[in-house]
Design a protein around this motif. Sequence first.
Motif, PDB file in Angstrom:
ATOM      1  N   GLY A 268      13.794  51.280   0.206  1.00  0.00           N
ATOM      2  CA  GLY A 268      13.045  50.612   1.285  1.00  0.00           C
ATOM      3  C   GLY A 268      13.766  49.415   1.879  1.00  0.00           C
ATOM      4  O   GLY A 268      13.155  48.609   2.577  1.00  0.00           O
ATOM      5  N   LEU A 269      15.068  49.296   1.611  1.00  0.00           N
ATOM      6  CA  LEU A 269      15.834  48.166   2.160  1.00  0.00           C
ATOM      7  C   LEU A 269      16.786  48.649   3.260  1.00  0.00           C
ATOM      8  O   LEU A 269      16.974  49.845   3.445  1.00  0.00           O
ATOM      9  N   PHE A 270      17.395  47.689   3.936  1.00  0.00           N
ATOM     10  CA  PHE A 270      18.321  47.999   5.036  1.00  0.00           C
ATOM     11  C   PHE A 270      19.723  47.538   4.652  1.00  0.00           C
ATOM     12  O   PHE A 270      19.890  46.469   4.060  1.00  0.00           O
ATOM     13  N   TYR A 271      20.709  48.353   4.997  1.00  0.00           N
ATOM     14  CA  TYR A 271      22.092  48.024   4.635  1.00  0.00           C
ATOM     15  C   TYR A 271      23.022  48.176   5.832  1.00  0.00           C
ATOM     16  O   TYR A 271      22.839  49.077   6.659  1.00  0.00           O
ATOM     17  N   GLY A 272      24.059  47.331   5.851  1.00  0.00           N
ATOM     18  CA  GLY A 272      25.069  47.427   6.890  1.00  0.00           C
ATOM     19  C   GLY A 272      25.911  48.687   6.700  1.00  0.00           C
ATOM     20  O   GLY A 272      25.940  49.281   5.617  1.00  0.00           O
ATOM     21  N   LEU A 273      26.600  49.077   7.786  1.00  0.00           N
ATOM     22  CA  LEU A 273      27.426  50.285   7.741  1.00  0.00           C
ATOM     23  C   LEU A 273      28.861  49.909   8.057  1.00  0.00           C
ATOM     24  O   LEU A 273      29.104  49.126   8.984  1.00  0.00           O
ATOM     25  N   PRO A 291      15.148  42.930   8.894  1.00  0.00           N
ATOM     26  CA  PRO A 291      14.363  43.732   9.838  1.00  0.00           C
ATOM     27  C   PRO A 291      12.905  43.288   9.951  1.00  0.00           C
ATOM     28  O   PRO A 291      12.192  43.731  10.861  1.00  0.00           O
ATOM     29  N   LEU A 292      12.458  42.393   9.075  1.00  0.00           N
ATOM     30  CA  LEU A 292      11.118  41.822   9.246  1.00  0.00           C
ATOM     31  C   LEU A 292      10.960  41.157  10.613  1.00  0.00           C
ATOM     32  O   LEU A 292       9.854  41.029  11.126  1.00  0.00           O
ATOM     33  N   ALA A 304       7.197  47.480   2.273  1.00  0.00           N
ATOM     34  CA  ALA A 304       8.251  47.670   1.266  1.00  0.00           C
ATOM     35  C   ALA A 304       9.129  46.417   1.172  1.00  0.00           C
ATOM     36  O   ALA A 304       9.502  45.986   0.070  1.00  0.00           O
ATOM     37  N   LEU A 305       9.430  45.817   2.302  1.00  0.00           N
ATOM     38  CA  LEU A 305      10.250  44.596   2.280  1.00  0.00           C
ATOM     39  C   LEU A 305       9.488  43.466   1.594  1.00  0.00           C
ATOM     40  O   LEU A 305      10.060  42.698   0.800  1.00  0.00           O
ATOM     41  N   VAL A 306       8.202  43.389   1.864  1.00  0.00           N
ATOM     42  CA  VAL A 306       7.373  42.360   1.242  1.00  0.00           C
ATOM     43  C   VAL A 306       7.356  42.553  -0.280  1.00  0.00           C
ATOM     44  O   VAL A 306       7.414  41.585  -1.046  1.00  0.00           O
ATOM     45  N   ASN A 307       7.303  43.793  -0.723  1.00  0.00           N
ATOM     46  CA  ASN A 307       7.345  44.038  -2.176  1.00  0.00           C
ATOM     47  C   ASN A 307       8.633  43.519  -2.789  1.00  0.00           C
ATOM     48  O   ASN A 307       8.623  42.982  -3.892  1.00  0.00           O
ATOM     49  N   HIS A 308       9.724  43.686  -2.079  1.00  0.00           N
ATOM     50  CA  HIS A 308      10.997  43.152  -2.586  1.00  0.00           C
ATOM     51  C   HIS A 308      10.946  41.626  -2.661  1.00  0.00           C
ATOM     52  O   HIS A 308      11.476  41.033  -3.603  1.00  0.00           O
ATOM     53  N   LEU A 309      10.324  41.012  -1.669  1.00  0.00           N
ATOM     54  CA  LEU A 309      10.206  39.545  -1.682  1.00  0.00           C
ATOM     55  C   LEU A 309       9.364  39.082  -2.865  1.00  0.00           C
ATOM     56  O   LEU A 309       9.585  38.012  -3.430  1.00  0.00           O
TER      57      LEU A 309
END
Length: 454
Positions: A268-273, A291-292, A304-309
Motif C-alpha cells: 500500500g505504499l508508493f515507490y520511485g522508479l 501521495p496523501l 493504507a498510508l494512514v495505517n503505515h503512519l
Amino acid sequence: MREIRERAHLLLLSNVRRGARADGGDFVYICPSPAVYHHQWLWDSCFHAIVMARFDGALAKAELRTLLTQVQHDGFLPHLTNWTGAGRHPIQRRIARWLFGQGHHRRLTQPPVLGIAVEDVFRHTEDEAFVRESLPVLKRYYRHLGVTRDPDGDGLLSIIFPIESGMDHSPIYDAPLGLRAPGVLTYHRANLRLFAHCLRLGWQVPRILEADRFAVEDVSFNCIYASGLRAVARLCALVADPDAGAFAASAARVEAAILSRSYSANDGLFYGLHGKDELPLRVKTVASLMPLILESLPTDRAAALVNHLRSPDSFATPYPVPSVARDERSFLPGGKPLRMSEGLYGRLRRELAKYQLIWRGPTWVNTNWFLARGLRQHGYGEMADTLTLQTAAMIARAGFWEFYDPLSGRGLGAEHFSWSTLVVDMLDDMNSVATPVMFPVITGDEVPLLPTHS
Ligand code: GLC
C-alpha cells in the motif's frame, strides 16, 4: 501556542538577507540557516514565504518575487542562488564556474513548491495583482518541467541527481548510485562520480536522461509537482486566465500516473522508479507517504498510508514522522547538530559535520507540513492535529533545527533553521482540539505540553 509563533517570526526576521541585484533591482530572501546555509534555496524560499505571509505579506511577496527573477527564459529554475557571494573563496567560485559553466550551481533544480507558495501567499494577502504578475513566469516554469523531464511521456518527471528531490542523501537513491549501506565517504564519492558523469555530458538534461545512469521518477517530487499544477490551475481560474483547464488536466494526468505506476499493492505504499526500465526503488521513506497530498488519492489508499503512519514498525515514533521507516535497514535516527558556535574548534567541527548524511531517519518539519495538509484533505483532521501538536512539542522543547531525532526529539543539523517555522502554518490549520490517536503518547517531563523558552 502563541509563543512558538513569536519565536518563529523572530527567527525568520533574523534570517532575512537583502541587497542589490546585478541587474539593478533588489533581492530579499530568508536564508535557511545562518549556521550553514546562506543562499536562497528553491523550496526553502517557498516555505519561508508561506510562513511569512501571515506576519508580513509584503515581505513574503518580496521573497517570491526574488525567486521568480531566477526563472530563466526557458522556464528552468535553479535549486539555489548565491546572492551575497557568501561562503565562497574567489578560487572556489572560479572552480564552480568551470564545473557548472556560466552561472554555477544552476544546473539542478528542487521540488516545484512555487505554485503552492504563490497560492498560499495570495490566500493571506488577497493580492490579485501579485497573482497576475506571477502567473506568466509560473506557467513558464511548470511547462518547462513537463517538457524537459518526462522523456517517456508517461506523466512522471525524472530527477537527474539525488539533491533535486530535496531529500539529499535519502536511501531511496542508494541503489541508483550503486551503493549498499553507504558510509559518508562512499556516499560522497558516488555523488562525485555522478557529478563527473553529468559534467561530461555538458549538464544537458536530454543527454543525461538518455544515458540512463541516474534518472528517478521520484514520488515526492511528482506529488509536489501535481499539487503545484493544481495550485496554478486555481490561480488561473481566479484571474480568468484561459489556461486553468489545461493546468488542471495536467495535474490530473500526473496524479493518475503516480497512482498507477508508483503504487505497490503489496504494502500500500508508493515507490520511485529508476531508469528506462522503471525499476521500483523499494525503500520505505516519507516519500512513500507523500501521495496523501494528491487530491485524487482513493479512500482505501489513503487509509493504507494512514495505517503505515500509525504502525510502530513503520513510521510511528515518539517524534514523527521519520524520513525513513523504522523497519528499514537504512534507518538511522541520529545525526550531529551544527551550531552557531564561534571559535576555531567550533567552526571546524561544524565544517566536518556538514558532510553528514541526511534524510536517512530523522524527522523534518516540511514533510510533516505536507502530510498534515494531506491528512486533512482526506478526512483525517484529528490525525493532522495530533501530528501538529507532536511537531509543536518537539520544537518547543528543542528549538528550530534542520531535523530532529525521531526517537529522542533532539534537534540536529543546522541550528536556527527557517523552514521548521512551518509548524506555525500547521497550528493555524488546526480546527479541532486533538486527542492523540495516532502516535505513542509522550509522558513525563520530557515534552512540555505548552512551549517554553529554551
Ligand atoms: C539541505 C536539504 C535541502 C535544503 C537545503 C537548504 O541540503 O536537504 O532540501 O534545501 O539543505 O536548507
